[in-house]
Design an enzyme around this catalytic site. Structure first.
Site, mmCIF file in Angstrom:
data_model
loop_
_atom_site.group_PDB
_atom_site.id
_atom_site.type_symbol
_atom_site.label_atom_id
_atom_site.label_comp_id
_atom_site.label_asym_id
_atom_site.label_seq_id
_atom_site.Cartn_x
_atom_site.Cartn_y
_atom_site.Cartn_z
ATOM 1 N N ASN A 57 -7.964 -10.174 -0.389
ATOM 2 C CA ASN A 57 -6.980 -9.416 0.366
ATOM 3 C C ASN A 57 -6.992 -9.792 1.843
ATOM 4 O O ASN A 57 -8.060 -9.927 2.455
ATOM 5 C CB ASN A 57 -7.254 -7.917 0.229
ATOM 6 N N GLU B 178 -8.762 2.101 4.661
ATOM 7 C CA GLU B 178 -7.554 1.545 4.066
ATOM 8 C C GLU B 178 -6.723 2.694 3.520
ATOM 9 O O GLU B 178 -7.127 3.408 2.613
ATOM 10 C CB GLU B 178 -7.897 0.573 2.929
ATOM 11 N N ASP C 222 -1.528 -2.050 -3.931
ATOM 12 C CA ASP C 222 -2.905 -2.022 -3.433
ATOM 13 C C ASP C 222 -3.528 -0.638 -3.652
ATOM 14 O O ASP C 222 -2.983 0.195 -4.366
ATOM 15 C CB ASP C 222 -2.881 -2.422 -1.957
ATOM 16 N N HIS C 223 -4.647 -0.390 -2.994
ATOM 17 C CA HIS C 223 -5.467 0.816 -3.171
ATOM 18 C C HIS C 223 -4.692 2.082 -3.536
ATOM 19 O O HIS C 223 -3.802 2.506 -2.820
ATOM 20 C CB HIS C 223 -6.230 1.115 -1.878
ATOM 21 N N HIS D 164 -12.911 -3.322 5.371
ATOM 22 C CA HIS D 164 -11.484 -3.454 5.648
ATOM 23 C C HIS D 164 -11.319 -3.563 7.163
ATOM 24 O O HIS D 164 -11.927 -2.824 7.914
ATOM 25 C CB HIS D 164 -10.712 -2.221 5.155
ATOM 26 N N ASP E 103 -8.109 2.712 -7.080
ATOM 27 C CA ASP E 103 -9.323 2.748 -6.260
ATOM 28 C C ASP E 103 -9.911 4.154 -6.308
ATOM 29 O O ASP E 103 -9.608 5.007 -5.475
ATOM 30 C CB ASP E 103 -9.009 2.340 -4.823
ATOM 31 N N ASP F 195 -4.913 -8.532 5.414
ATOM 32 C CA ASP F 195 -3.938 -7.613 6.000
ATOM 33 C C ASP F 195 -4.033 -7.618 7.526
ATOM 34 O O ASP F 195 -3.075 -7.949 8.220
ATOM 35 C CB ASP F 195 -4.163 -6.202 5.451
ATOM 36 N N THR F 196 -5.206 -7.274 8.049
ATOM 37 C CA THR F 196 -5.370 -7.157 9.496
ATOM 38 C C THR F 196 -4.998 -8.444 10.224
ATOM 39 O O THR F 196 -4.306 -8.410 11.248
ATOM 40 C CB THR F 196 -6.829 -6.774 9.828
ATOM 41 N N GLU G 265 -11.652 -0.709 -8.348
ATOM 42 C CA GLU G 265 -12.743 -0.871 -7.382
ATOM 43 C C GLU G 265 -13.903 0.023 -7.750
ATOM 44 O O GLU G 265 -13.721 1.202 -8.076
ATOM 45 C CB GLU G 265 -12.263 -0.536 -5.963
ATOM 46 N N HIS H 190 -12.213 -7.689 -1.077
ATOM 47 C CA HIS H 190 -11.467 -6.894 -0.109
ATOM 48 C C HIS H 190 -12.064 -7.115 1.274
ATOM 49 O O HIS H 190 -13.195 -7.555 1.414
ATOM 50 C CB HIS H 190 -11.529 -5.409 -0.476
ATOM 51 N N GLY H 191 -11.293 -6.767 2.296
ATOM 52 C CA GLY H 191 -11.792 -6.940 3.665
ATOM 53 C C GLY H 191 -11.959 -8.394 4.032
ATOM 54 O O GLY H 191 -12.949 -8.773 4.658
ATOM 55 N N GLY H 192 -10.994 -9.234 3.659
ATOM 56 C CA GLY H 192 -11.110 -10.669 3.935
ATOM 57 C C GLY H 192 -10.879 -11.044 5.377
ATOM 58 O O GLY H 192 -11.361 -12.077 5.852
ATOM 59 N N SER H 193 -10.155 -10.191 6.134
ATOM 60 C CA SER H 193 -9.865 -10.514 7.526
ATOM 61 C C SER H 193 -11.153 -10.606 8.339
ATOM 62 O O SER H 193 -12.030 -9.751 8.242
ATOM 63 C CB SER H 193 -8.948 -9.454 8.146
ATOM 64 N N SER I 232 0.861 -1.186 0.000
ATOM 65 C CA SER I 232 0.000 0.000 0.000
ATOM 66 C C SER I 232 0.897 1.235 0.000
ATOM 67 O O SER I 232 2.119 1.141 0.118
ATOM 68 C CB SER I 232 -0.890 0.003 1.248
#
Length: 428
Positions: A329, A216, A143-144, A259, A178, A331-332, A208, A307-310, A65
């Protein structure tokens, strides 16, 4: 997961091009799996992602990012110009450095070559090629990139073009725009403008449309819940515009995702994910293509990104994959895993980390260097994060999807070629 026999994934090891990234995503859609994309902020985090991919025999996506790239370069590097205008030079340098690191360590082991190259920003990059032999395909991705961050995007494309002139491939595999905060018309027009430039050097584009909740890299959405869902008409407009340029693109369409990991006051998520809506996007595109007598490659004619898979449930993830998501994605969750490795190590060894000699409550005079050496506790962080990467690969069904090829099979080792290029550059 599909029970059909999986055909071998015929891709080279190391960083992929845009065409090869499309080939990877087609394979993923055909056999019902997706590839996780991990945000990395250091060579340490990159290495543990590569390690997990190698051990899992899986293709992998590494992404940076704007803020993560700046951290990679070092926060001591300026990220604005003398007039305080946002040039994002630190982010550009960090992204390029991360991509160069991935390109070097993802294919070689025990090779030491010093490479110097001017990448268009009047900065000389010197890369020492030494690393683990990771025989897996890697998508190197940014990324974004919101509208206010476009100088970062421009800088990375400059680097891609300079790299392409020498090697015939771009430095990165793909980049993401994005512009979801902007009107759809401006979003798509901007993507078309950049995609025309990217297609010339074999890059893949992710865009996106619709808004993912949470935050994010400074792009924050706290609006109406209804805005967290992309309409099929929006996705078709994107597909129509970008497919006229190249098939090497994907769409991050919102379906209630966030996210990060969030809890509402009632203890549940703010909004329920509705991955089934992704199937409606595919149906819409297929129907529109048929209307204009264009071929429809499958029931999933476009590549979708989650996005926001966590923090998402496995059932929601797999429903999204079933409807054409080929990249997710993360990340967290990996940030948390990295920290947990450090925390556990300190919990076990902290009593020997209060001073250089002796324990917290004694003066036995014994040295503690082997306890506080960063290589020791950072390695524990890497092992913890690597385990979380493996977990994501398992959930998405990506494990074992790539059979490593013999190193440099049917090709000359690259080291002499690189030496020749460097030597040639020095004589110009």
């Amino acid at each position: 997961m599909s029970e059909a026999k999986v055909e071998p994934l015929d891709l080279p090891t190391g960083v992929l091009t845009g065409d090869e990234t499309r080939k990877l995503f087609l394979h993923a859609q055909k056999y019902g799996y997706a590839i996780p994309a991990f945000n990395c902020t250091s060579s340490s985090t990159i290495n543990c992602v590569l390690e997990a991919a190698r051990d899992s025999k899986s293709p992998i996506i590494i992404q940076v990012s704007t803020s993560g790239a700046w951290f990679y370069a070092g926060k001591g590097v300026r990220n604005d110009g003398k007039d305080k205008k946002k040039t994002l030079e630190g982010s550009v340098l960090g992204a390029v450095a991360a991509a160069m690191h991935v390109r070097t360590v993802s294919k070689f082991y025990g090779v030491c070559i010093l490479i110097g190259k001017d990448y268009g920003f009047r900065i000389h990059f010197f890369v020492l090629i030494c690393g683990i032999h990771v025989q897996v395909p890697v998508v190197m991705h940014s990324d974004h990139c919101a509208k206010k961050l476009l100088p970062w995007f421009d800088g990375m494309l400059d680097a891609d073009e300079e790299y392409f002139k020498v090697y015939g491939v771009p430095l990165f595999s793909s980049h993401m725009l994005d512009l979801s905060e902007e009107k759809d018309e401006e979003n798509i027009e901007t993507c078309v403008k950049y995609f025309k430039r990217m297609a010339k050097i074999n890059l893949f584009l992710e865009m996106e449309i619709g808004k993912t909740g949470g935050e994010e890299d400074g792009v924050k959405h706290e609006g109406a819940i209804s805005e967290l869902f992309t309409h099929p008409d929006q996705v078709w407009k994107v597909h129509e515009a970008l497919d006229a340029i190249s098939p090497n693109f994907s769409v991050a369409a919102a379906f209630g995702n966030f996210h990060g990991v969030y809890k509402a006051p009632d203890g549940g998520n703010k909004v329920k994910l509705t991955p089934e809506i992704l199937g409606k996007h595919q149906e819409k595109i297929a129907a529109e293509l048929k209307k204009i007598s264009k071929p429809v490659r499958s029931s999933k004619p476009t590549f979708l990104v989650m996005h926001g898979g966590s923090g998402s449930e496995k059932s929601e993830i797999m429903e999204a994959v079933k409807n054409g998501v080929c990249k997710m994605n993360v990340d967290t969750d990996t940030q948390w895993a990295y920290w947990c490795g450090v925390h556990k190590y300190y919990h076990k060894n902290g009593h020997r980390m209060y001073k250089q000699l002796g324990g917290k409550d004694n003066n036995d005079g014994l040295p503690n260097k082997k306890k506080y050496d960063p290589r020791v506790w950072i390695r524990e962080a890497e092992k913890s994060m690597s385990a979380r990467v493996t977990e994501a690969l398992n959930v998405l069904g990506a494990i074992g999807k790539y059979t490593p090829k013999e190193a440099f099979a049917n090709e000359k080792p690259l080291a002499p070629l690189v030496r020749a290029i460097v030597k040639d550059e020095e004589h110009k």
